[in-house]
Enzyme design. Structure first.
Site, mmCIF file in Angstrom:
data_model
loop_
_atom_site.group_PDB
_atom_site.id
_atom_site.type_symbol
_atom_site.label_atom_id
_atom_site.label_comp_id
_atom_site.label_asym_id
_atom_site.label_seq_id
_atom_site.Cartn_x
_atom_site.Cartn_y
_atom_site.Cartn_z
ATOM 1 C CB CYS A 134 4.413 20.350 31.178
ATOM 2 S SG CYS A 134 3.120 19.373 32.010
ATOM 3 C CB CYS A 155 1.662 12.811 32.733
ATOM 4 S SG CYS A 155 3.317 13.328 32.209
ATOM 5 C CD GLU A 187 2.850 12.207 40.037
ATOM 6 O OE1 GLU A 187 3.971 11.647 40.035
ATOM 7 O OE2 GLU A 187 2.689 13.417 39.763
#
Length: 318
Positions: A12, A96, A126
Site C-alpha cells: 500500500c 503511515c 500500531e
C-alpha cells in the site's frame, strides 16, 4: 490449474513510503541506521534491509545518542517520541499518514478531556502507539476488540466520548463494534468515514469478489501481519482452504491436489516480486500446468510523499 491474481494486492502507499524512507536514509546518512520496530510486518523485506546495514531495535533505549533512527510505519507513542528527543537522534518518521490521522484524533480527544475508545488488537504496535497519544488526567483511553468488550466499558462521561480504529482493520471488522458503541453511547463521536484505511478494505474486497471463483487461496505475507491474516480468514470462513506464506519455500504441492482455481493475493506489506516468485513456485509444484490471470478490481493511485527532513537531505546531496 488456473491462478487468479487479486487486485489490488501487496504494497500500500504507507508501506511503500516506509520502505522507500529506509532505503533513501541509507543513501544519505552514514551507517549504522537504526529502525525502531520492524519497519513493516514482512520478514523478507526486513531481512533484506538488515543485509543493507539496517539495525532493528525494539526500543529507542537501544539506539546510541546522536545516531540516525527511523520510526516504523506503525507509529509510536508520545513517550517514545520524547525518549528519542532526549537522545538527540537524527530522526526520520516513517509513520503511515493514515495512522498519523488517527493519532491526531486521539490527541484532540485528550486535549478536550474526552475519553477515548480504540478498536484494535491488543499488543499490535500500531495500537500501542495510538494508545500512547492519550495524556488527559481527567479521562482514559480504552481498548476494545469485540462487541462483548463494549458491554464491559465503564466510561466516566459518556457525553464526552470519542472512538478511533486501528488502520489495519476493515469496515466489516469494525462495523458491529461501532454500532454497539453508538447504541450504548449515543453521543459518542468518531472519525470521518474517509479516514478509514483504503488499502485494508480494498484488499479484503478483492478477496471477497473472487471467493466464488476459487477453491484454494494463497496469501503472501508474514505471520505477524494483521492484514495478511485477515485476508486468509476471509477464505477459511467460507470453507475454502487458505495458506499464508512468507516466501516460495513455504509452498507445498499437496495444497493444490484436486484444485481447479487458486487465488493469490498479498498483504499490504508484501512486495510484488515475492508474489511473482510464489506464482513461479506454484507453477513448478503443479508441473507447469498453470494459467495465470489478473482478476479485475479497484485501481489504487494513492501516493504519500517522503518525510520532509528526508526530502531536504536528498535535495542537499544532489
Amino acid at each position: 490449474m488456473k491462478i487468479l491474481l487479486a487486485n489490488p494486492r501487496g504494497f500500500c502507499a504507507g508501506v511503500s513510503r516506509a520502505v522507500e524512507t529506509v532505503e533513501k536514509v541509507l543513501e544519505v546518512e552514514k551507517s549504522p541506521v537504526y529502525v525502531r520496530h520492524e519497519v513493516v510486518h514482512n520478514k523478507v523485506v526486513v531481512d533484506s534491509l538488515k543485509k543493507k546495514g539496517v539495525v532493528f531495535v525494539k526500543e529507542v533505549d537501544e539506539v546510541p545518542d546522536d545516531a540516525v533512527c527511523i520510526f516504523s510505519a506503525h507509529g509510536v507513542s508520545l513517550q517514545v517520541e520524547e525518549a528519542a528527543s532526549k537522545k538527540n537522534l537524527v530522526l526520520y518518521d516513517a509513520t503511515c499518514p493514515l495512522v498519523t490521522k488517527v493519532h491526531r484524533g486521539v490527541r484532540l480527544a485528550s486535549n478536550n478531556d474526552a475519553e477515548c475508545v480504540l478498536i484494535g488488537h491488543k499488543g499490535h504496535p500500531e495500537v500501542q502507539g495510538t494508545m500512547g497519544q492519550y495524556r488527559s488526567e481527567k479521562g482514559a483511553i480504552y481498548l476494545v476488540e469485540s462487541e462483548q468488550d463494549v458491554a464491559k466499558l465503564d466510561i466516566k462521561n459518556p457525553d464526552n466520548l470519542y472512538y478511533a480504529t486501528q488502520t489495519t482493520l476493515s469496515v466489516d471488522e469494525t462495523q458491529g463494534i461501532i454500532e454497539s458503541l453508538k447504541n450504548r453511547f449515543p453521543n459518542i463521536k468518531g472519525p470521518k468515514k474517509e479516514d478509514i484505511c483504503y488499502a485494508t478494505q480494498n484488499r479484503q474486497t478483492a478477496i471477497k469478489s473472487m471467493l466464488k471463483e476459487i477453491d484454494v487461496l494463497v496469501v503472501v505475507g508474514s505471520q505477524n501481519s494483521s492484514n495478511s491474516n485477515r485476508l486468509k480468514e476471509l477464505a477459511t470462513l467460507e470453507g475454502i482452504d487458505a495458506y499464508l506464506v512468507d516466501n516460495p519455500a513455504d509452498i507445498k504441492s499437496t495444497w493444490f491436489e484436486n484444485k481447479k482455481v487458486c487465488g493469490v493475493s498479498a498483504g499490504a506489506s508484501a512486495p510484488e516480486y515475492l508474489v511473482q516468485q510464489v506464482i513461479t513456485e506454484i507453477s513448478r509444484v503443479c508441473e507447469g500446468d498453470v494459467v495465470v490471470e489478473e482478476f479485475d478490481g479497484i485501481k489504487e493511485e494513492v501516493y504519500f510523499p517522503l518525510p520532509r527532513l528526508l526530502k531536504q537531505k536528498i535535495i542537499g546531496t544532489n
